[in-house]
Design a protein around this motif. Structure first.
Motif, PDB file in Angstrom:
ATOM      1  N   THR A   1       0.794  -1.234   0.000  1.00  0.00           N
ATOM      2  CA  THR A   1       0.000   0.000   0.000  1.00  0.00           C
ATOM      3  C   THR A   1       0.825   1.282   0.000  1.00  0.00           C
ATOM      4  O   THR A   1       0.264   2.368   0.139  1.00  0.00           O
ATOM      5  CB  THR A   1      -0.948   0.016   1.216  1.00  0.00           C
ATOM      6  OG1 THR A   1      -0.172  -0.118   2.429  1.00  0.00           O
ATOM      7  CG2 THR A   1      -1.952  -1.120   1.130  1.00  0.00           C
ATOM      8  N   LEU A   2       2.130   1.175  -0.187  1.00  0.00           N
ATOM      9  CA  LEU A   2       2.960   2.378  -0.147  1.00  0.00           C
ATOM     10  C   LEU A   2       2.534   3.398  -1.202  1.00  0.00           C
ATOM     11  O   LEU A   2       2.396   4.589  -0.910  1.00  0.00           O
ATOM     12  CB  LEU A   2       4.433   2.010  -0.343  1.00  0.00           C
ATOM     13  CG  LEU A   2       5.411   3.191  -0.288  1.00  0.00           C
ATOM     14  CD1 LEU A   2       5.413   3.839   1.094  1.00  0.00           C
ATOM     15  CD2 LEU A   2       6.820   2.734  -0.663  1.00  0.00           C
ATOM     16  N   ASP A   3       2.310   2.940  -2.438  1.00  0.00           N
ATOM     17  CA  ASP A   3       1.919   3.871  -3.502  1.00  0.00           C
ATOM     18  C   ASP A   3       0.554   4.507  -3.214  1.00  0.00           C
ATOM     19  O   ASP A   3       0.347   5.700  -3.487  1.00  0.00           O
ATOM     20  CB  ASP A   3       1.882   3.163  -4.854  1.00  0.00           C
ATOM     21  CG  ASP A   3       3.272   2.957  -5.437  1.00  0.00           C
ATOM     22  OD1 ASP A   3       4.231   3.554  -4.916  1.00  0.00           O
ATOM     23  OD2 ASP A   3       3.397   2.188  -6.413  1.00  0.00           O
ATOM     24  N   ALA A   4      -0.368   3.735  -2.665  1.00  0.00           N
ATOM     25  CA  ALA A   4      -1.677   4.298  -2.310  1.00  0.00           C
ATOM     26  C   ALA A   4      -1.517   5.411  -1.293  1.00  0.00           C
ATOM     27  O   ALA A   4      -2.166   6.472  -1.394  1.00  0.00           O
ATOM     28  CB  ALA A   4      -2.587   3.200  -1.769  1.00  0.00           C
ATOM     29  N   HIS A   5      -0.638   5.209  -0.326  1.00  0.00           N
ATOM     30  CA  HIS A   5      -0.415   6.243   0.690  1.00  0.00           C
ATOM     31  C   HIS A   5       0.269   7.476   0.100  1.00  0.00           C
ATOM     32  O   HIS A   5       0.023   8.603   0.547  1.00  0.00           O
ATOM     33  CB  HIS A   5       0.416   5.680   1.842  1.00  0.00           C
ATOM     34  CG  HIS A   5      -0.352   4.738   2.725  1.00  0.00           C
ATOM     35  ND1 HIS A   5      -1.525   5.109   3.347  1.00  0.00           N
ATOM     36  CD2 HIS A   5      -0.123   3.452   3.088  1.00  0.00           C
ATOM     37  CE1 HIS A   5      -1.976   4.087   4.065  1.00  0.00           C
ATOM     38  NE2 HIS A   5      -1.160   3.074   3.902  1.00  0.00           N
ATOM     39  N   ARG A   6       1.100   7.271  -0.895  1.00  0.00           N
ATOM     40  CA  ARG A   6       1.715   8.414  -1.568  1.00  0.00           C
ATOM     41  C   ARG A   6       0.641   9.266  -2.240  1.00  0.00           C
ATOM     42  O   ARG A   6       0.634  10.496  -2.118  1.00  0.00           O
ATOM     43  CB  ARG A   6       2.736   7.942  -2.603  1.00  0.00           C
ATOM     44  CG  ARG A   6       3.982   7.300  -1.993  1.00  0.00           C
ATOM     45  CD  ARG A   6       4.780   6.552  -3.046  1.00  0.00           C
ATOM     46  NE  ARG A   6       5.308   7.438  -4.071  1.00  0.00           N
ATOM     47  CZ  ARG A   6       5.529   7.098  -5.335  1.00  0.00           C
ATOM     48  NH1 ARG A   6       5.203   5.868  -5.744  1.00  0.00           N
ATOM     49  NH2 ARG A   6       6.029   7.945  -6.185  1.00  0.00           N
TER      50      ARG A   6
ATOM     51  N   VAL B   1       6.497   9.170   3.392  1.00  0.00           N
ATOM     52  CA  VAL B   1       5.429   8.281   3.863  1.00  0.00           C
ATOM     53  C   VAL B   1       5.985   7.294   4.882  1.00  0.00           C
ATOM     54  O   VAL B   1       5.386   7.060   5.942  1.00  0.00           O
ATOM     55  CB  VAL B   1       4.769   7.538   2.685  1.00  0.00           C
ATOM     56  CG1 VAL B   1       3.847   6.431   3.193  1.00  0.00           C
ATOM     57  CG2 VAL B   1       3.973   8.518   1.824  1.00  0.00           C
ATOM     58  N   ARG B   2       7.140   6.728   4.572  1.00  0.00           N
ATOM     59  CA  ARG B   2       7.758   5.785   5.517  1.00  0.00           C
ATOM     60  C   ARG B   2       8.084   6.476   6.838  1.00  0.00           C
ATOM     61  O   ARG B   2       7.932   5.879   7.919  1.00  0.00           O
ATOM     62  CB  ARG B   2       9.033   5.190   4.903  1.00  0.00           C
ATOM     63  CG  ARG B   2       8.788   4.266   3.712  1.00  0.00           C
ATOM     64  CD  ARG B   2      10.070   3.540   3.327  1.00  0.00           C
ATOM     65  NE  ARG B   2       9.895   2.761   2.108  1.00  0.00           N
ATOM     66  CZ  ARG B   2      10.284   3.161   0.897  1.00  0.00           C
ATOM     67  NH1 ARG B   2      10.875   4.345   0.755  1.00  0.00           N
ATOM     68  NH2 ARG B   2      10.095   2.399  -0.159  1.00  0.00           N
ATOM     69  N   ALA B   3       8.517   7.723   6.768  1.00  0.00           N
ATOM     70  CA  ALA B   3       8.842   8.472   7.990  1.00  0.00           C
ATOM     71  C   ALA B   3       7.593   8.673   8.845  1.00  0.00           C
ATOM     72  O   ALA B   3       7.648   8.565  10.080  1.00  0.00           O
ATOM     73  CB  ALA B   3       9.468   9.816   7.633  1.00  0.00           C
ATOM     74  N   GLU B   4       6.457   8.956   8.199  1.00  0.00           N
ATOM     75  CA  GLU B   4       5.205   9.116   8.935  1.00  0.00           C
ATOM     76  C   GLU B   4       4.793   7.804   9.602  1.00  0.00           C
ATOM     77  O   GLU B   4       4.300   7.797  10.743  1.00  0.00           O
ATOM     78  CB  GLU B   4       4.090   9.597   8.006  1.00  0.00           C
ATOM     79  CG  GLU B   4       4.059  11.085   7.767  1.00  0.00           C
ATOM     80  CD  GLU B   4       2.687  11.560   7.321  1.00  0.00           C
ATOM     81  OE1 GLU B   4       1.742  11.526   8.138  1.00  0.00           O
ATOM     82  OE2 GLU B   4       2.558  11.926   6.142  1.00  0.00           O
ATOM     83  N   ILE B   5       4.983   6.702   8.888  1.00  0.00           N
ATOM     84  CA  ILE B   5       4.647   5.389   9.440  1.00  0.00           C
ATOM     85  C   ILE B   5       5.533   5.094  10.652  1.00  0.00           C
ATOM     86  O   ILE B   5       5.067   4.588  11.682  1.00  0.00           O
ATOM     87  CB  ILE B   5       4.799   4.295   8.368  1.00  0.00           C
ATOM     88  CG1 ILE B   5       3.740   4.491   7.270  1.00  0.00           C
ATOM     89  CG2 ILE B   5       4.673   2.902   8.981  1.00  0.00           C
ATOM     90  CD1 ILE B   5       3.950   3.612   6.050  1.00  0.00           C
ATOM     91  N   ASN B   6       6.810   5.437  10.548  1.00  0.00           N
ATOM     92  CA  ASN B   6       7.727   5.233  11.667  1.00  0.00           C
ATOM     93  C   ASN B   6       7.354   6.113  12.856  1.00  0.00           C
ATOM     94  O   ASN B   6       7.483   5.696  14.013  1.00  0.00           O
ATOM     95  CB  ASN B   6       9.170   5.517  11.230  1.00  0.00           C
ATOM     96  CG  ASN B   6       9.719   4.472  10.273  1.00  0.00           C
ATOM     97  OD1 ASN B   6       9.256   3.331  10.271  1.00  0.00           O
ATOM     98  ND2 ASN B   6      10.679   4.852   9.456  1.00  0.00           N
ATOM     99  N   THR B   7       6.889   7.320  12.578  1.00  0.00           N
ATOM    100  CA  THR B   7       6.447   8.215  13.649  1.00  0.00           C
ATOM    101  C   THR B   7       5.264   7.609  14.400  1.00  0.00           C
ATOM    102  O   THR B   7       5.202   7.648  15.634  1.00  0.00           O
ATOM    103  CB  THR B   7       6.047   9.590  13.084  1.00  0.00           C
ATOM    104  OG1 THR B   7       7.201  10.209  12.497  1.00  0.00           O
ATOM    105  CG2 THR B   7       5.493  10.495  14.173  1.00  0.00           C
TER     106      THR B   7
END
Length: 225
Positions: A101-106, A170-176
């Motif tokens: 779902t990475l692209d969807a979140h982008r 997006v990955r940074a937000e997920i890590n947050t």
């Protein structure tokens, strides 16, 4: 925004059926508190970031996760029943691919730069395409069509999707979210600090909105910081 206002950050994943329920219930809650000015922002979460970009066969993936017994059938039956109450027509049998779902979140992130309405429309469109129509929301064509329905500039989406634009953000937000202790979704963050976990009933969400907005109006949130 009025003094009687509140912001809600919804941490969710577009392949999470409980998040689809949560989105519908949040809409109902907001409608029930019409005197409160609610701003909604959608934040990314990945239930399984290890899924490859091309996705995995849905049946094989779910079998590995839940086994061959009745557990998955019971989960789907429960969700179908709950979804019907909220106007969702879950069709789990139609889903062929478990996507990354990475692209969807982008794309959701880009929608947010356009406005709250566009982002809300896109999130609901992606939920519907995956859970009600069985579409692969990891596919670029599906994402572009969803962006079009949401009112986005599809030329921009078509240009950015093949690149790595905002993937790290997006990955940074997920890590947050992980650092904040969020391990399951949906999670509703009211005013960035008060968390309501899970796809709560509209009444529960409405009560939380009223309480936090009232405390904010009284200046109590600032005192608590």
């Amino acid at each position: 925004m009025s003094d009687n206002s509140i912001s809600i950050d919804v941490v969710s994943d577009v392949v999470c059926p409980w998040c689809f329920l949560g989105e519908k219930r949040l809409r109902a809650a907001i409608a029930a508190v019409g005197d409160v000015d609610v701003t909604v922002r959608w934040r990314p979460f990945q239930l399984d970031p290890t899924i490859p970009p091309e996705g995995k066969d849905r049946k094989d993936y779910m079998r590995a996760k839940f086994g061959d017994g009745d557990r998955l059938h019971q989960i789907h039956a429960n969700l179908t029943s709950l979804g019907a109450v909220e106007g969702i027509s879950f069709d789990f049998d139609a889903i062929r691919v478990s996507p990354n779902t990475l692209d969807a979140h982008r794309v959701i992130r880009w929608a947010g730069t356009m406005g709250e309405a566009e982002q809300n429309r896109l999130v609901e469109e992606l939920f519907s395409r995956y859970f009600e129509r069985g579409e692969n929301t990891g596919d670029a064509g599906v994402l572009i069509e969803a962006a079009k329905v949401a009112g986005m500039d599809t030329a921009v989406v078509e240009t950015l999707l093949p690149t790595d634009a905002d993937a790290d953000a997006v990955r940074a937000e997920i890590n947050t979210a992980a650092r904040m202790g969020i391990t399951g979704v949906p999670c509703f963050l009211l005013e960035g600090k008060y968390a309501v976990m899970g796809a709560q009933e509209p009444g529960v969400l409405a009560d939380a909105i009223r309480q936090i907005s009232a405390a904010k109006a009284r200046g109590e949130l600032e005192k608590a910081e």
